[in-house]
Motif scaffolding. Structure first.
Motif, short mmCIF file in Angstrom:
data_model
loop_
_atom_site.label_atom_id
_atom_site.label_comp_id
_atom_site.label_asym_id
_atom_site.label_seq_id
_atom_site.Cartn_x
_atom_site.Cartn_y
_atom_site.Cartn_z
N GLY A 67 0.83 -1.18 0.00
CA GLY A 67 0.00 0.00 0.00
C GLY A 67 0.88 1.24 0.00
O GLY A 67 2.06 1.19 0.35
N PRO A 68 0.31 2.40 -0.38
CA PRO A 68 1.09 3.63 -0.37
C PRO A 68 1.48 4.08 1.03
O PRO A 68 2.40 4.88 1.19
CB PRO A 68 0.16 4.65 -1.04
CG PRO A 68 -1.21 4.07 -0.90
CD PRO A 68 -1.04 2.60 -0.92
N ASP A 69 0.82 3.55 2.06
CA ASP A 69 1.22 3.90 3.42
C ASP A 69 2.63 3.38 3.71
O ASP A 69 3.36 3.99 4.48
CB ASP A 69 0.22 3.37 4.46
CG ASP A 69 -0.10 1.90 4.31
OD1 ASP A 69 0.30 1.29 3.30
OD2 ASP A 69 -0.76 1.35 5.21
N ALA A 111 -3.32 7.63 0.24
CA ALA A 111 -3.86 6.86 1.36
C ALA A 111 -4.48 7.74 2.45
O ALA A 111 -4.64 7.31 3.58
CB ALA A 111 -2.75 6.01 1.97
N TYR A 139 -7.13 9.48 4.80
CA TYR A 139 -8.45 9.06 5.28
C TYR A 139 -9.54 9.89 4.60
O TYR A 139 -9.44 11.11 4.47
CB TYR A 139 -8.54 9.26 6.79
CG TYR A 139 -7.93 8.15 7.62
CD1 TYR A 139 -6.82 7.43 7.19
CD2 TYR A 139 -8.45 7.83 8.87
CE1 TYR A 139 -6.26 6.42 7.95
CE2 TYR A 139 -7.89 6.82 9.66
CZ TYR A 139 -6.80 6.12 9.20
OH TYR A 139 -6.25 5.12 9.96
N TRP A 187 -2.19 -0.65 -10.36
CA TRP A 187 -2.83 -0.42 -9.06
C TRP A 187 -3.93 -1.45 -8.84
O TRP A 187 -4.76 -1.70 -9.71
CB TRP A 187 -3.44 0.98 -9.02
CG TRP A 187 -2.42 2.08 -8.95
CD1 TRP A 187 -1.74 2.64 -10.00
CD2 TRP A 187 -1.97 2.74 -7.78
NE1 TRP A 187 -0.89 3.61 -9.54
CE2 TRP A 187 -1.01 3.71 -8.19
CE3 TRP A 187 -2.28 2.63 -6.42
CZ2 TRP A 187 -0.35 4.55 -7.30
CZ3 TRP A 187 -1.63 3.48 -5.53
CH2 TRP A 187 -0.68 4.41 -5.96
N GLU A 207 -6.15 -3.30 -5.15
CA GLU A 207 -6.72 -2.84 -3.88
C GLU A 207 -6.84 -3.96 -2.86
O GLU A 207 -6.90 -5.14 -3.20
CB GLU A 207 -8.09 -2.22 -4.10
CG GLU A 207 -9.21 -3.22 -4.42
CD GLU A 207 -10.58 -2.56 -4.47
OE1 GLU A 207 -11.51 -3.12 -3.86
OE2 GLU A 207 -10.74 -1.50 -5.12
N ARG A 252 -11.32 0.04 4.59
CA ARG A 252 -11.03 -0.35 5.98
C ARG A 252 -12.08 0.24 6.92
O ARG A 252 -12.47 1.40 6.77
CB ARG A 252 -9.64 0.13 6.37
CG ARG A 252 -8.55 -0.49 5.53
CD ARG A 252 -7.23 0.22 5.66
NE ARG A 252 -6.57 -0.06 6.93
CZ ARG A 252 -5.41 -0.69 7.06
NH1 ARG A 252 -4.78 -1.13 5.97
NH2 ARG A 252 -4.86 -0.89 8.23
N HIS A 276 -1.92 7.18 9.92
CA HIS A 276 -3.00 6.53 10.65
C HIS A 276 -3.21 7.15 12.04
O HIS A 276 -4.34 7.28 12.51
CB HIS A 276 -2.71 5.03 10.82
CG HIS A 276 -2.67 4.28 9.52
ND1 HIS A 276 -3.80 3.84 8.89
CD2 HIS A 276 -1.63 3.89 8.74
CE1 HIS A 276 -3.47 3.21 7.78
NE2 HIS A 276 -2.15 3.22 7.68
N GLN A 299 -10.79 4.57 5.39
CA GLN A 299 -9.67 4.58 4.47
C GLN A 299 -9.85 3.54 3.38
O GLN A 299 -10.11 2.37 3.66
CB GLN A 299 -8.34 4.32 5.20
CG GLN A 299 -7.12 4.50 4.28
CD GLN A 299 -5.84 3.98 4.91
OE1 GLN A 299 -5.84 2.93 5.54
NE2 GLN A 299 -4.76 4.72 4.76
N TYR A 300 -9.71 3.99 2.14
CA TYR A 300 -9.64 3.06 1.03
C TYR A 300 -8.18 2.66 0.91
O TYR A 300 -7.28 3.51 0.91
CB TYR A 300 -10.12 3.70 -0.27
CG TYR A 300 -9.80 2.86 -1.48
CD1 TYR A 300 -10.55 1.71 -1.76
CD2 TYR A 300 -8.73 3.17 -2.31
CE1 TYR A 300 -10.23 0.90 -2.85
CE2 TYR A 300 -8.42 2.38 -3.40
CZ TYR A 300 -9.17 1.25 -3.67
OH TYR A 300 -8.85 0.45 -4.73
N ASN A 301 -7.94 1.35 0.80
CA ASN A 301 -6.58 0.82 0.79
C ASN A 301 -6.19 0.31 -0.60
O ASN A 301 -6.41 -0.85 -0.93
CB ASN A 301 -6.48 -0.31 1.81
CG ASN A 301 -5.06 -0.65 2.22
OD1 ASN A 301 -4.83 -1.18 3.29
ND2 ASN A 301 -4.06 -0.34 1.38
#
Length: 337
Positions: free
Chosen positions: A101-103, A116, A118, A154, A156, A160, A188, A244-246
């Motif tokens: 994920g981009p996080d 990423a 929220y 990309w 998914e 979340r 987060h 959050q969309y992951n």
């Protein structure tokens, strides 16, 4: 063009009717001075996950589009190491392709945090527009400039939401005082603080035990993650905060990309996009099925109005993107357009 390459391309033309499939077929079967290439593609998710299915589809499409000149070997479930190991492997050449994920990739290219934030994506249609358009193209360019890696496609994990043992979340006031496990990242921690929760960073592998022993009241994740990790066994409520969309992105290392001819590079890119466009559909179906399974198993699931939650976390966007310069501002504008 070799006979085997022609046959592979002909079979592909007969089987595929989608526009993307046509695009892949439009790329010539690979004939170049470069010898056959094997790419080691590794990820940390389970063999049953939508992500692994996406990797297998990518490997199949790549082999077909290149007439077997590029062979992708897939290693799931952390077989070649954790995310840090895999990203290090991209730099060293021991791993060719991975995903996250981009996080996580924001540690390598800070601007990735914009993918990423929220409450930045509105719905699946908005997601698809952003991940197939100018927004994702800008991120891909930044990832290459800042980290030396190319984003191929990309996919998914999904939306979340919060699960916990204390109470259902029906409004922002229900976050107050909840000890919620979050990844150890400002991305987060800060929005959860803004919602009134007490964010508690602990390793993902410890979530089940931490909830079981009361170290935390809950955590957050997609429906599929809750079922796969059996978090419903230690939780009572699952509230569809959809905070959050992951997304996830598949990346290829600079060294591996350089091993490919120009035609091979194009074929690999097109195969990845088609495979992970399909992966998003599979992930959505998996999450829908998981949510039904959770309800059937007795977990109390509730919907809620998320507008007040979004309003509470919007100021955090400025905090998280203030050092990204004009490029960051442009990407945020694309998110809210």
């Amino acid at each position: 063009m070799s006979k085997s390459a022609k046959l592979a391309l002909t079979r592909r033309q007969l089987l595929k009717t989608s526009l993307t499939g046509a695009a892949i077929l439009g790329a010539p079967a690979i004939v170049s001075a470069k010898s056959a290439v094997t790419l080691r593609a590794a990820h940390i998710e389970s063999p049953e996950s939508a992500t692994h299915k996406g990797y297998l589809e990518f490997a199949k499409l790549t082999k077909e589009a290149t007439g077997g000149a590029v062979d992708v070997k897939v290693f799931p479930a952390g077989q070649l190491g954790n995310l840090r190991d895999l990203y290090e492997g991209l730099k060293l050449g021991s791993v060719d392709i991975t995903s996250s994920g981009p996080d996580y990739s924001a540690n390598l290219a800070p601007i990735m945090v914009t993918a990423a934030l929220y409450y930045s994506y509105r719905d699946d249609a908005h997601v698809d527009k952003l991940l197939e358009g100018e927004f994702s193209e800008h991120l891909s360019e930044a990832m290459f400039k800042q980290a030396g890696m190319r984003i191929l496609a990309w996919g998914e994990l999904g939306w979340r939401s919060v699960f916990n043992t204390v109470r259902p979340i029906t409004g922002i006031e229900d976050f107050k005082g909840l000890k919620l496990r979050v990844p150890e990242a400002k991305l987060h921690i800060e929005p959860m603080k803004a919602l009134g929760a007490s964010p508690t960073p602990i390793p993902y592998s410890e979530v089940y035990t931490a909830m079981q022993t009361g170290v935390v009241d809950g955590a957050e994740g997609t429906p599929a993650a809750v079922t796969q990790q059996k978090f419903n066994e230690v939780s009572k409520f699952y509230s569809l905060t959809r905070h959050q969309y992951n997304p996830i992105h598949m990346v290829i290392g600079k060294f591996a990309y350089g091993k490919l001819s120009a035609d091979q590079q194009k074929a690999v890119e097109l195969a990845a996009r088609e495979a992970f466009r399909k992966q998003r559909s599979v992930a959505r179906a998996d999450n829908a099925a998981s949510l039904k399974a959770l309800e059937t198993a007795g977990l109390k699931v509730n919907e809620l109005n998320t507008d007040p939650l979004r309003e509470a976390v919007l100021p955090v966007w400025d905090l998280l993107t203030k050092d990204l310069g004009p490029d960051g501002k442009d990407l945020v504008k694309m998110l809210i357009a």
